[in-house]
Design an enzyme around this catalytic site. Sequence first.
Site, PDB file in Angstrom:
ATOM      1  N   HIS A  72      68.104   6.822 -36.343  1.00  0.00           N
ATOM      2  CA  HIS A  72      67.927   6.517 -37.771  1.00  0.00           C
ATOM      3  C   HIS A  72      66.825   7.393 -38.354  1.00  0.00           C
ATOM      4  CE1 HIS A  72      69.956   2.295 -38.208  1.00  0.00           C
ATOM      5  NE2 HIS A  72      70.717   3.166 -37.553  1.00  0.00           N
ATOM      6  N   TYR A 200      64.747  -4.126 -45.009  1.00  0.00           N
ATOM      7  CA  TYR A 200      63.687  -5.143 -44.987  1.00  0.00           C
ATOM      8  C   TYR A 200      63.536  -5.660 -46.419  1.00  0.00           C
ATOM      9  CZ  TYR A 200      61.979  -3.465 -40.407  1.00  0.00           C
ATOM     10  OH  TYR A 200      61.858  -3.119 -39.082  1.00  0.00           O
ATOM     11  N   PRO A 292      57.510  -9.437 -35.207  1.00  0.00           N
ATOM     12  CA  PRO A 292      58.532  -8.389 -35.077  1.00  0.00           C
ATOM     13  C   PRO A 292      58.788  -7.594 -36.367  1.00  0.00           C
ATOM     14  CG  PRO A 292      59.509 -10.577 -34.943  1.00  0.00           C
ATOM     15  CD  PRO A 292      58.038 -10.765 -34.959  1.00  0.00           C
ATOM     16  N   TYR A 384      55.735   3.434 -38.539  1.00  0.00           N
ATOM     17  CA  TYR A 384      57.014   2.839 -38.129  1.00  0.00           C
ATOM     18  C   TYR A 384      57.645   3.643 -36.991  1.00  0.00           C
ATOM     19  CZ  TYR A 384      61.328   0.150 -38.514  1.00  0.00           C
ATOM     20  OH  TYR A 384      62.393  -0.692 -38.239  1.00  0.00           O
TER      21      TYR A 384
HETATM   22  P1  FAS Z   1      58.701  -9.647 -21.385  1.00  0.00           P
HETATM   23  O1  FAS Z   1      58.298 -11.010 -21.880  1.00  0.00           O
HETATM   24  O2  FAS Z   1      59.899  -8.986 -21.926  1.00  0.00           O
HETATM   25  O3  FAS Z   1      58.933  -9.721 -19.788  1.00  0.00           O
HETATM   26  C1  FAS Z   1      58.065 -10.478 -18.972  1.00  0.00           C
HETATM   27  C2  FAS Z   1      58.847 -10.865 -17.720  1.00  0.00           C
HETATM   28  O4  FAS Z   1      57.949 -11.527 -16.820  1.00  0.00           O
HETATM   29  C3  FAS Z   1      59.968 -11.852 -18.033  1.00  0.00           C
HETATM   30  O5  FAS Z   1      61.178 -11.398 -17.464  1.00  0.00           O
HETATM   31  C4  FAS Z   1      59.502 -13.161 -17.400  1.00  0.00           C
HETATM   32  O6  FAS Z   1      60.568 -13.921 -16.867  1.00  0.00           O
HETATM   33  C5  FAS Z   1      58.592 -12.665 -16.294  1.00  0.00           C
HETATM   34  N1  FAS Z   1      57.540 -13.627 -15.925  1.00  0.00           N
HETATM   35  C6  FAS Z   1      56.805 -14.418 -16.759  1.00  0.00           C
HETATM   36  N2  FAS Z   1      55.920 -15.153 -16.032  1.00  0.00           N
HETATM   37  C7  FAS Z   1      56.114 -14.809 -14.717  1.00  0.00           C
HETATM   38  C8  FAS Z   1      55.519 -15.226 -13.503  1.00  0.00           C
HETATM   39  N3  FAS Z   1      54.540 -16.129 -13.485  1.00  0.00           N
HETATM   40  N4  FAS Z   1      55.969 -14.676 -12.345  1.00  0.00           N
HETATM   41  C9  FAS Z   1      56.949 -13.732 -12.361  1.00  0.00           C
HETATM   42  N5  FAS Z   1      57.562 -13.295 -13.490  1.00  0.00           N
HETATM   43  C10 FAS Z   1      57.137 -13.837 -14.647  1.00  0.00           C
HETATM   44  N6  FAS Z   1      59.887  -6.871 -30.163  1.00  0.00           N
HETATM   45  C11 FAS Z   1      60.319  -5.945 -31.039  1.00  0.00           C
HETATM   46  O7  FAS Z   1      59.861  -4.808 -31.007  1.00  0.00           O
HETATM   47  N7  FAS Z   1      61.290  -6.268 -31.964  1.00  0.00           N
HETATM   48  C12 FAS Z   1      61.857  -7.519 -32.011  1.00  0.00           C
HETATM   49  O8  FAS Z   1      62.720  -7.790 -32.825  1.00  0.00           O
HETATM   50  C13 FAS Z   1      61.434  -8.508 -31.101  1.00  0.00           C
HETATM   51  N8  FAS Z   1      62.003  -9.758 -31.113  1.00  0.00           N
HETATM   52  C14 FAS Z   1      61.552 -10.694 -30.215  1.00  0.00           C
HETATM   53  C15 FAS Z   1      62.104 -11.981 -30.177  1.00  0.00           C
HETATM   54  C16 FAS Z   1      61.641 -12.957 -29.271  1.00  0.00           C
HETATM   55  C17 FAS Z   1      62.245 -14.350 -29.261  1.00  0.00           C
HETATM   56  C18 FAS Z   1      60.610 -12.628 -28.367  1.00  0.00           C
HETATM   57  C19 FAS Z   1      60.064 -13.652 -27.380  1.00  0.00           C
HETATM   58  C20 FAS Z   1      60.056 -11.347 -28.381  1.00  0.00           C
HETATM   59  C21 FAS Z   1      60.527 -10.377 -29.301  1.00  0.00           C
HETATM   60  N9  FAS Z   1      60.009  -9.070 -29.322  1.00  0.00           N
HETATM   61  C22 FAS Z   1      60.434  -8.134 -30.195  1.00  0.00           C
HETATM   62  C23 FAS Z   1      58.954  -8.703 -28.435  1.00  0.00           C
HETATM   63  C24 FAS Z   1      59.557  -8.350 -27.108  1.00  0.00           C
HETATM   64  O9  FAS Z   1      60.583  -7.424 -27.274  1.00  0.00           O
HETATM   65  C25 FAS Z   1      58.436  -7.894 -26.212  1.00  0.00           C
HETATM   66  O10 FAS Z   1      57.545  -7.041 -26.886  1.00  0.00           O
HETATM   67  C26 FAS Z   1      58.924  -7.220 -24.945  1.00  0.00           C
HETATM   68  O11 FAS Z   1      59.833  -8.065 -24.312  1.00  0.00           O
HETATM   69  C27 FAS Z   1      57.696  -6.934 -24.079  1.00  0.00           C
HETATM   70  O12 FAS Z   1      58.122  -6.617 -22.812  1.00  0.00           O
HETATM   71  P2  FAS Z   1      57.297  -7.130 -21.549  1.00  0.00           P
HETATM   72  O13 FAS Z   1      55.857  -6.872 -21.762  1.00  0.00           O
HETATM   73  O14 FAS Z   1      57.989  -6.531 -20.370  1.00  0.00           O
HETATM   74  O15 FAS Z   1      57.417  -8.731 -21.531  1.00  0.00           O
HETATM   75  C1  PHB Z   2      66.232  -5.955 -34.416  1.00  0.00           C
HETATM   76  O1  PHB Z   2      67.190  -5.179 -34.600  1.00  0.00           O
HETATM   77  O2  PHB Z   2      66.283  -6.916 -33.610  1.00  0.00           O
HETATM   78  C2  PHB Z   2      64.945  -5.711 -35.174  1.00  0.00           C
HETATM   79  C3  PHB Z   2      64.793  -4.531 -35.884  1.00  0.00           C
HETATM   80  C4  PHB Z   2      63.607  -4.314 -36.573  1.00  0.00           C
HETATM   81  C5  PHB Z   2      62.615  -5.271 -36.551  1.00  0.00           C
HETATM   82  C6  PHB Z   2      62.767  -6.459 -35.831  1.00  0.00           C
HETATM   83  C7  PHB Z   2      63.951  -6.681 -35.138  1.00  0.00           C
HETATM   84  O3  PHB Z   2      61.457  -5.062 -37.235  1.00  0.00           O
END
Ligand code: FAS
Ligand code: PHB
Length: 389
Positions: A72, A200, A292, A384
């Site tokens: 994009h 947005y 997010p 961004y």
């Molecule tokens: P993660 O949380 O992805 O991974 C951590 C891992 O550790 C998990 O698999 C978990 O099961 C494991 N774990 C936890 N405790 C443990 C333990 N005690 N022992 C062993 N394993 C354990 N980011 C964006 O940029 N855009 C978005 O739109 C966006 N939407 C999101 C929506 C939701 C609902 C959530 C929760 C997050 C969102 N995020 C978004 C943020 C998300 O993408 C994180 O930034 C990203 O997953 C970070 O990656 P990790 O640091 O690897 O953590």
């Molecule tokens: C998504 O595609 O999930 C998305 C994209 C942009 C954002 C947050 C979520 O800022």
Amino acid sequence: MRTQVCIIGGGPSGLILSQLLHKAGIDTVVLERRTRDYVLSRIRAGVLEFGAVNMLRKAGVGARMDREGFVHDGVYLAAQNRGFRIDFKRLVGKQVMVYGQTEVTQDLYAARDAMGGVVIHQAEGVTPHDLKTDAPFVTYHRDGAEHRIDCDYVIGCDGFHGVSRTCIPASVLNTYERVYPFGWLGVLSQTPPVSDELIYANHERGFALCSMRNENLSRYYLQVPVDDPIEKWTDAAFWDELRRRIPEDAAGRIVTGAAIEKSIAPLRSFVAEPMRWGRLFLVGDAAHIVPPTGAKGLNLAMSDVHYLYEALLSRYNDRDEAALDGYSACALARIWKSTRFSWWMTTTLHRFPDQAGFDQRIQETELAYLESSDIAQAALAENYVGLPY
Ligand code: FAS
Ligand code: PHB
């Protein structure tokens, strides 16, 4: 068992760090609490900064992303029933990649399997020990037995609710938090995206975001009260509200369909300092959370991995620990800049419960100024697409 680097967490940050270190000849073990299917069932981020794209290619995991991802050049911002475009490519000469985190994680698991990487799933009660010595180890339970992994370093890639951050003594750890008074209702639908780029939208009824995963998979978000029961948001109620909040021309193009995933997530800004305690290093959501709105969460995890990977390379190849000693400060400098941007996007685009008419006008003027100024747009664009590592 013994390894050089024991990684807690098999999400994107733990997997790409393991992949990069393995390719550099450094031995790792990943301990993941959940099953692989559970990890891969999570619907999260959708936008990759160019730095994250380069990291995935460097890890040898970029082929499907380059084939199936969408590059994009810009994004739309909208308010008062009209939108305008921020042209990243023209303003800062960079782009972003729209490719879901689920796909990124799938590709990383496939790459770990192909290299024979060690990822232990359903590792219960993971506990780091002796972090302030030069012989740390990690214990965990699986299949009814306790296991021990001796290592040089323990990396906490275990997300916001993980165990690693809790290993840093409260007397040492400083945390900074802002909990936002609303949540995001996310919907995934097998429908063509309403726009070729993300929209947005600021609206007096609340924020809306139109995103996508591919030409027939759309991702939409609505600002809602974080304690709304999900049952309140039938598909019809969701589509009606989304149409109200985005510009009429886009609303008129929307193709509706059944939600194949629907959930409400809370929004917070959170930073923990320092990101190191002896032989423990924190990475990604284990150390920070952003709303997010700026699409920064996954991308910040990637830049943390970049800094830590380079530091571990120096340590193992040149016996130089300076970069490890500087990791926390270096990562936090970029984390706080992305935290600022995500906070600014959130406060500019969302309707706050106690918001007066003045505040709504200021938000609309902020967007009107953006629309009128290339300089202001370039500042948004450079944040961004991702600040330099
Ligand atoms: P993660 O949380 O992805 O991974 C951590 C891992 O550790 C998990 O698999 C978990 O099961 C494991 N774990 C936890 N405790 C443990 C333990 N005690 N022992 C062993 N394993 C354990 N980011 C964006 O940029 N855009 C978005 O739109 C966006 N939407 C999101 C929506 C939701 C609902 C959530 C929760 C997050 C969102 N995020 C978004 C943020 C998300 O993408 C994180 O930034 C990203 O997953 C970070 O990656 P990790 O640091 O690897 O953590
Ligand atoms: C998504 O595609 O999930 C998305 C994209 C942009 C954002 C947050 C979520 O800022």
